[in-house]
Design a protein around this motif. Structure first.
Motif, PDB file in Angstrom:
ATOM      1  N   ARG A 136      32.085 -38.022 -21.573  1.00 47.01           N
ATOM      2  CA  ARG A 136      33.355 -37.529 -21.048  1.00 47.01           C
ATOM      3  C   ARG A 136      34.227 -38.677 -20.546  1.00 47.01           C
ATOM      4  NH1 ARG A 136      32.815 -33.573 -16.469  1.00 47.01           N
ATOM      5  NH2 ARG A 136      35.087 -33.539 -16.724  1.00 47.01           N
ATOM      6  N   ALA A 139      35.964 -40.211 -23.463  1.00 43.86           N
ATOM      7  CA  ALA A 139      37.087 -39.374 -23.902  1.00 43.86           C
ATOM      8  C   ALA A 139      38.281 -39.533 -22.966  1.00 43.86           C
ATOM      9  CB  ALA A 139      36.654 -37.909 -23.963  1.00 43.86           C
ATOM     10  N   ASP A 142      40.057 -42.685 -23.742  1.00 42.72           N
ATOM     11  CA  ASP A 142      40.911 -42.512 -24.919  1.00 42.72           C
ATOM     12  C   ASP A 142      42.263 -41.914 -24.522  1.00 42.72           C
ATOM     13  OD1 ASP A 142      39.021 -43.561 -26.618  1.00 42.72           O
ATOM     14  OD2 ASP A 142      38.221 -41.606 -27.231  1.00 42.72           O
ATOM     15  N   ASP A 143      42.236 -40.943 -23.595  1.00 42.31           N
ATOM     16  CA  ASP A 143      43.483 -40.358 -23.118  1.00 42.31           C
ATOM     17  C   ASP A 143      44.341 -41.400 -22.396  1.00 42.31           C
ATOM     18  OD1 ASP A 143      42.852 -37.890 -24.137  1.00 42.31           O
ATOM     19  OD2 ASP A 143      42.060 -37.102 -22.247  1.00 42.31           O
ATOM     20  N   GLY A 192      41.975 -32.068 -20.824  1.00 44.44           N
ATOM     21  CA  GLY A 192      41.417 -33.411 -20.825  1.00 44.44           C
ATOM     22  C   GLY A 192      42.284 -34.386 -20.072  1.00 44.44           C
TER      23      GLY A 192
END
Length: 202
Positions: A136, A139, A142-143, A192
């Motif tokens: 997580r 991820a 990445d955001d 996210g």
């Protein structure tokens, strides 16, 4: 002497922002506000469990030296409700995930200075997420990379030099106001992405 707002001081703000059905059950001043007060207000009743209140007032500013806003200096402090809202709108228009502004008062109706009530984004820090759930955390990174790329590719209008043919130099934050006034692309919604509200806003 710098005084901090108490729960009673913010009760009118919460009522105006969220309605008479919400009551304050606790208020915590957060670190990192520098030139403004940042408060997490915990609420009773139906709706969000908490909100963040920003309060721009002289007694809330802990910035050393009492630096004045010089319109001719592009590096002068740009603090206050107007630059904050302009930055929030500009980032939102670019597709960068930022906390929602629930209510704002720039008129100082109660003699409290400018006030904004924004979404409280809880859930811990990115550092702790990387330690407890690396997948997580990756991820979320990445955001963050996507948001940084969007901001990197955005070009604001250039600052004008004082006395140059073509007009005055822009005041700090004016390029963000100009960018924020233009409609931007629809931004994706979702769950996210790390968003923290314990610091200085968007």
């Amino acid at each position: 002497m710098h005084e901090c707002a108490e729960a009673l001081d913010l009760s009118d703000v919460v009522r105006d922002a969220l309605g008479a059905g919400r009551r304050i059950v606790g208020t915590d001043r957060l670190r990192g506000g520098t030139t403004k007060g940042v408060y997490r207000v915990r609420l009773g009743g139906t709706g969000p469990a908490s909100v963040i209140v920003y309060r721009w007032a002289q007694e809330e500013s802990f910035w050393p030296g009492g630096v004045e806003d010089d319109a001719a200096d592009p590096f002068a402090p740009a603090s206050g409700l107007a630059p904050f809202l302009a930055a929030q709108r500009a980032l939102d228009g670019l597709g960068v995930r930022v906390p929602r502004v629930l209510w704002a008062d720039g008129g100082g109706k109660r003699g409290e200075g400018d006030v904004a009530v924004v979404e409280d984004v809880t859930g811990g820090t990115l550092e702790s997420l990387l330690e407890t759930d690396p997948a997580r955390g990756a991820a979320a990174l990445d955001d963050v990379a996507r948001a940084l790329d969007l901001m990197h590719r955005h070009r604001a209008p250039p600052l004008r030099q004082s006395g140059s043919a073509g007009g005055r130099r822009r005041r700090p934050g004016e390029h963000m106001r100009a960018a924020g006034s233009r409609p931007g692309p629809a931004r994706p919604r979702g769950d996210g992405g790390p968003r923290r509200q314990d610091r200085n806003g968007p």
